[in-house]
Design a protein around this motif. Structure first.
Motif, PDB file in Angstrom:
ATOM      1  N   SER A  40      -8.882   6.528  -6.560  1.00  0.00           N
ATOM      2  CA  SER A  40      -8.041   5.404  -6.980  1.00  0.00           C
ATOM      3  C   SER A  40      -7.292   4.772  -5.814  1.00  0.00           C
ATOM      4  O   SER A  40      -7.021   3.570  -5.818  1.00  0.00           O
ATOM      5  CB  SER A  40      -7.031   5.876  -8.030  1.00  0.00           C
ATOM      6  OG  SER A  40      -6.173   6.874  -7.484  1.00  0.00           O
ATOM      7  N   LEU A  41      -6.961   5.585  -4.798  1.00  0.00           N
ATOM      8  CA  LEU A  41      -6.108   5.081  -3.720  1.00  0.00           C
ATOM      9  C   LEU A  41      -6.895   4.390  -2.616  1.00  0.00           C
ATOM     10  O   LEU A  41      -6.496   3.329  -2.127  1.00  0.00           O
ATOM     11  CB  LEU A  41      -5.297   6.242  -3.133  1.00  0.00           C
ATOM     12  CG  LEU A  41      -4.113   5.860  -2.240  1.00  0.00           C
ATOM     13  CD1 LEU A  41      -3.123   5.008  -3.019  1.00  0.00           C
ATOM     14  CD2 LEU A  41      -3.437   7.112  -1.702  1.00  0.00           C
ATOM     15  N   LEU A  42      -8.014   4.973  -2.212  1.00  0.00           N
ATOM     16  CA  LEU A  42      -8.763   4.400  -1.087  1.00  0.00           C
ATOM     17  C   LEU A  42      -9.216   2.966  -1.342  1.00  0.00           C
ATOM     18  O   LEU A  42      -9.019   2.095  -0.487  1.00  0.00           O
ATOM     19  CB  LEU A  42      -9.960   5.296  -0.755  1.00  0.00           C
ATOM     20  CG  LEU A  42      -9.638   6.570   0.041  1.00  0.00           C
ATOM     21  CD1 LEU A  42     -10.907   7.360   0.307  1.00  0.00           C
ATOM     22  CD2 LEU A  42      -8.958   6.224   1.364  1.00  0.00           C
ATOM     23  N   THR A  84      -7.882   0.801  -3.266  1.00  0.00           N
ATOM     24  CA  THR A  84      -6.683  -0.040  -3.275  1.00  0.00           C
ATOM     25  C   THR A  84      -6.207  -0.319  -1.858  1.00  0.00           C
ATOM     26  O   THR A  84      -5.843  -1.450  -1.509  1.00  0.00           O
ATOM     27  CB  THR A  84      -5.568   0.654  -4.075  1.00  0.00           C
ATOM     28  OG1 THR A  84      -6.046   0.925  -5.392  1.00  0.00           O
ATOM     29  CG2 THR A  84      -4.335  -0.221  -4.149  1.00  0.00           C
ATOM     30  N   VAL A  85      -6.203   0.731  -1.022  1.00  0.00           N
ATOM     31  CA  VAL A  85      -5.775   0.555   0.372  1.00  0.00           C
ATOM     32  C   VAL A  85      -6.703  -0.412   1.098  1.00  0.00           C
ATOM     33  O   VAL A  85      -6.253  -1.328   1.802  1.00  0.00           O
ATOM     34  CB  VAL A  85      -5.738   1.918   1.090  1.00  0.00           C
ATOM     35  CG1 VAL A  85      -5.492   1.729   2.583  1.00  0.00           C
ATOM     36  CG2 VAL A  85      -4.655   2.803   0.493  1.00  0.00           C
ATOM     37  N   SER A 123       1.663   6.365  -6.871  1.00  0.00           N
ATOM     38  CA  SER A 123       0.477   7.097  -7.328  1.00  0.00           C
ATOM     39  C   SER A 123       0.628   8.589  -7.068  1.00  0.00           C
ATOM     40  O   SER A 123       0.294   9.419  -7.929  1.00  0.00           O
ATOM     41  CB  SER A 123      -0.771   6.562  -6.616  1.00  0.00           C
ATOM     42  OG  SER A 123      -0.984   5.204  -6.928  1.00  0.00           O
ATOM     43  N   LEU A 124       1.133   8.946  -5.892  1.00  0.00           N
ATOM     44  CA  LEU A 124       1.322  10.360  -5.572  1.00  0.00           C
ATOM     45  C   LEU A 124       2.319  11.011  -6.524  1.00  0.00           C
ATOM     46  O   LEU A 124       2.088  12.125  -7.026  1.00  0.00           O
ATOM     47  CB  LEU A 124       1.795  10.500  -4.124  1.00  0.00           C
ATOM     48  CG  LEU A 124       0.735  10.289  -3.042  1.00  0.00           C
ATOM     49  CD1 LEU A 124       1.380  10.279  -1.662  1.00  0.00           C
ATOM     50  CD2 LEU A 124      -0.328  11.377  -3.109  1.00  0.00           C
ATOM     51  N   VAL A 128       0.838  -1.202   0.000  1.00  0.00           N
ATOM     52  CA  VAL A 128       0.000   0.000   0.000  1.00  0.00           C
ATOM     53  C   VAL A 128       0.870   1.249   0.000  1.00  0.00           C
ATOM     54  O   VAL A 128       0.619   2.211  -0.741  1.00  0.00           O
ATOM     55  CB  VAL A 128      -0.941  -0.014   1.226  1.00  0.00           C
ATOM     56  CG1 VAL A 128      -1.585   1.355   1.422  1.00  0.00           C
ATOM     57  CG2 VAL A 128      -2.021  -1.066   1.049  1.00  0.00           C
ATOM     58  N   LEU A 129       1.913   1.247   0.842  1.00  0.00           N
ATOM     59  CA  LEU A 129       2.814   2.399   0.898  1.00  0.00           C
ATOM     60  C   LEU A 129       3.518   2.606  -0.439  1.00  0.00           C
ATOM     61  O   LEU A 129       3.632   3.744  -0.931  1.00  0.00           O
ATOM     62  CB  LEU A 129       3.835   2.185   2.016  1.00  0.00           C
ATOM     63  CG  LEU A 129       4.867   3.299   2.214  1.00  0.00           C
ATOM     64  CD1 LEU A 129       4.174   4.610   2.570  1.00  0.00           C
ATOM     65  CD2 LEU A 129       5.867   2.912   3.294  1.00  0.00           C
ATOM     66  N   SER A 160       0.947   3.809  -2.983  1.00  0.00           N
ATOM     67  CA  SER A 160       0.559   5.188  -2.684  1.00  0.00           C
ATOM     68  C   SER A 160       1.652   6.158  -3.109  1.00  0.00           C
ATOM     69  O   SER A 160       1.371   7.221  -3.682  1.00  0.00           O
ATOM     70  CB  SER A 160       0.273   5.338  -1.189  1.00  0.00           C
ATOM     71  OG  SER A 160      -0.753   4.465  -0.785  1.00  0.00           O
ATOM     72  N   THR A 161       2.901   5.792  -2.835  1.00  0.00           N
ATOM     73  CA  THR A 161       4.011   6.666  -3.214  1.00  0.00           C
ATOM     74  C   THR A 161       4.088   6.835  -4.726  1.00  0.00           C
ATOM     75  O   THR A 161       4.230   7.953  -5.244  1.00  0.00           O
ATOM     76  CB  THR A 161       5.334   6.096  -2.679  1.00  0.00           C
ATOM     77  OG1 THR A 161       5.241   5.944  -1.258  1.00  0.00           O
ATOM     78  CG2 THR A 161       6.492   7.013  -3.009  1.00  0.00           C
ATOM     79  N   LEU A 186      -7.015  10.996  -6.927  1.00  0.00           N
ATOM     80  CA  LEU A 186      -6.124  10.270  -6.018  1.00  0.00           C
ATOM     81  C   LEU A 186      -6.919   9.486  -4.978  1.00  0.00           C
ATOM     82  O   LEU A 186      -6.648   8.304  -4.730  1.00  0.00           O
ATOM     83  CB  LEU A 186      -5.181  11.261  -5.331  1.00  0.00           C
ATOM     84  CG  LEU A 186      -4.241  10.668  -4.271  1.00  0.00           C
ATOM     85  CD1 LEU A 186      -3.275   9.683  -4.909  1.00  0.00           C
ATOM     86  CD2 LEU A 186      -3.482  11.776  -3.548  1.00  0.00           C
TER      87      LEU A 186
END
Length: 447
Positions: A158-160, A162-163, A28-29, A21-22, A25-26, A155
């Motif tokens: 797409s991110l939530l 996935t997390v 993606s950011l 996830v980290l 996320s990195t 963001l």
């Protein structure tokens, strides 16, 4: 509950999920930040191009008056929140729908109405001198600012998920792995407690690494069980092979005792030899009996056994011995019958061994109780005394064959009584516990 959650968070699958996830996320950011920067530059370049085009249109006017008329005409049809037009003529007159003002906080665009209200938002402005005056065209940056909100929403969208998916998958795998580890852990606990037949029930849907670990544990347990079986077989074979010669020696000593007067020195030595041979024969007989119990052969003769009658019988049998040694032997047996399926002789020997141990290893005046009760549909036999007891660190050791406490080495016995008791209890599917009676020892058997 908190402890279980802490274990899950410390598990490897959850840690890997968090790491993924980290990492995701990195990445993606960074990707969205780069995309935002490129898009923002593109939008700003487009706005600047529009400003250049607007300025070029006003430059086409022939003089300052024409510029003023053109600015005044276009400003009436232009929304100042989108485009601001301002022209200061050579004589200082202001035309347009806004003006550039400056204070200590920087530049501001204000309305030309009476309230001189300041327009909200940020603008990109271009100012040039034109025909002795000053022309300013400003376009709103609202689209660029809205772009940041759009990218932030992208963001989050797409991110939530996935997390959440990664964490849910990690927790699921952690719980699944935890169950597999617990199965292996319980098997190891059983092996540690002496159940050498315990094995890990490996399932085909386990992960490959867990299957390998389970198979290795089973392989180790099988080798350990085989070695113990070999040791037991050797001891049983030795006991069996020596039993007959020892019995012959005992017979010869009995024959010799008839020829030697007991009051002579030879008679005294002969009596000591007979006692030693009797003790040796008792040890080998106990070893053979333990081997028979551990093999499970007596199970074929199991019958219903009345434990009430069995306890009362052995209480009466040992009452004279207890009285002779100044002990108090008390039987606590309920009136309702308690029966189990088993071998009456072996269960009787268990009670006899425990009562004899209590009589042998407690001082005169001690109290010994033999009790029978039911608990959770199980029969519970307890033999308790108020003697010195057994230290907690020694309670597992006294169940070993031929093991004796230092304090009891000068008393009769061979260190096999409790080993036989444990074997008989396990044969009947029960459990044996050595507990602190505060003071003294309490032996609890649950069948």
């Amino acid at each position: 509950m908190k402890a279980r959650l802490a274990q899950l968070w410390r598990s490897m699958p959850v840690r890997l999920a968090l790491l993924l996830v980290l990492l995701f996320s990195t990445v993606s950011l960074l990707s969205l930040a780069a995309s935002y920067a490129v898009t923002q530059n593109s939008f700003e370049a487009a706005i600047r191009a529009d400003l250049e085009q607007d300025i070029a249109g006003f430059r086409a006017a022939p003089n300052a008056g024409a510029v003023a008329l053109l600015v005044d005409a276009e400003s009436r049809d232009t929304d100042p929140s989108r485009i601001v037009l301002s022209y200061i003529s050579p004589n200082g007159r202001l035309f347009g729908n806004g003006a550039i003002a400056r204070d200590d906080e920087g530049y501001h665009i204000v309305s030309l109405t009476q309230d001189r209200a300041e327009y909200d938002g940020a603008y990109l402005a271009l100012t040039i001198p034109l025909y002795g005056g000053q022309l300013t065209v400003a376009r709103s940056r609202a689209q660029i600012e809205a772009l940041g909100t759009v990218f932030l929403n992208i963001l989050l969208i797409s991110l939530l998920p996935t997390v959440l998916i990664a964490l849910s998958g990690g927790l699921y795998l952690a719980r699944r792995s935890k169950r597999h580890v617990e199965v292996i852990g319980h098997t190891l606990d059983d092996l540690t407690d002496g159940d050498l037949a315990a094995r890990v029930s490996v399932s085909p849907n386990w992960a490959d690494d867990m299957i390998r670990i389970g198979n290795k544990v089973n392989q180790m347990a099988g080798a350990q069980e085989a070695q113990m079986q070999m040791v037991r077989q050797v001891s049983s074979d030795i006991a069996h092979d020596l039993k007959t010669p020892i019995q012959r020696v005992a017979v010869h000593l009995d024959d010799l005792a008839r020829l030697v007067p007991p009051e002579t020195e030879g008679g005294i030595l002969l009596e000591k030899a007979q006692d030693e041979v009797t003790g040796i024969a008792s040890v080998f007989q106990s070893l053979l009996q333990i081997a028979s119990v551990e093999s499970g052969s007596p199970k074929s003769h199991f019958q219903p056994v009345d434990l009430n009658q069995l306890c009362l019988t052995f209480s009466e049998v040992y009452e004279p011995a207890a009285t002779a040694s100044n002990h108090s032997l008390i039987a606590e047996v309920p009136p309702e019958p308690i029966k189990v399926k088993g071998d009456k002789n072996l269960l009787g020997q268990v009670i006899a061994n425990l009562v004899e141990n209590a009589l042998r290893h407690t001082p005169e005046g001690s109290r010994i109780s033999l009790s029978l009760k039911t608990q959770d549909e199980h029969a519970v036999i307890e033999v308790a005394d108020n003697g010195a007891g057994i230290p907690e660190a020694e309670r597992e050791k006294v169940l070993r064959r031929l093991y004796r406490l230092d304090a009891s080495r000068n008393t009769p016995g061979n260190g096999l009584g409790l080993s036989l008791v444990e074997g008989v209890v396990k044969l009947h599917g029960g459990t044996l516990q050595l507990l602190d009676n505060a003071p003294g020892l309490k032996v609890r058997i649950v069948i």
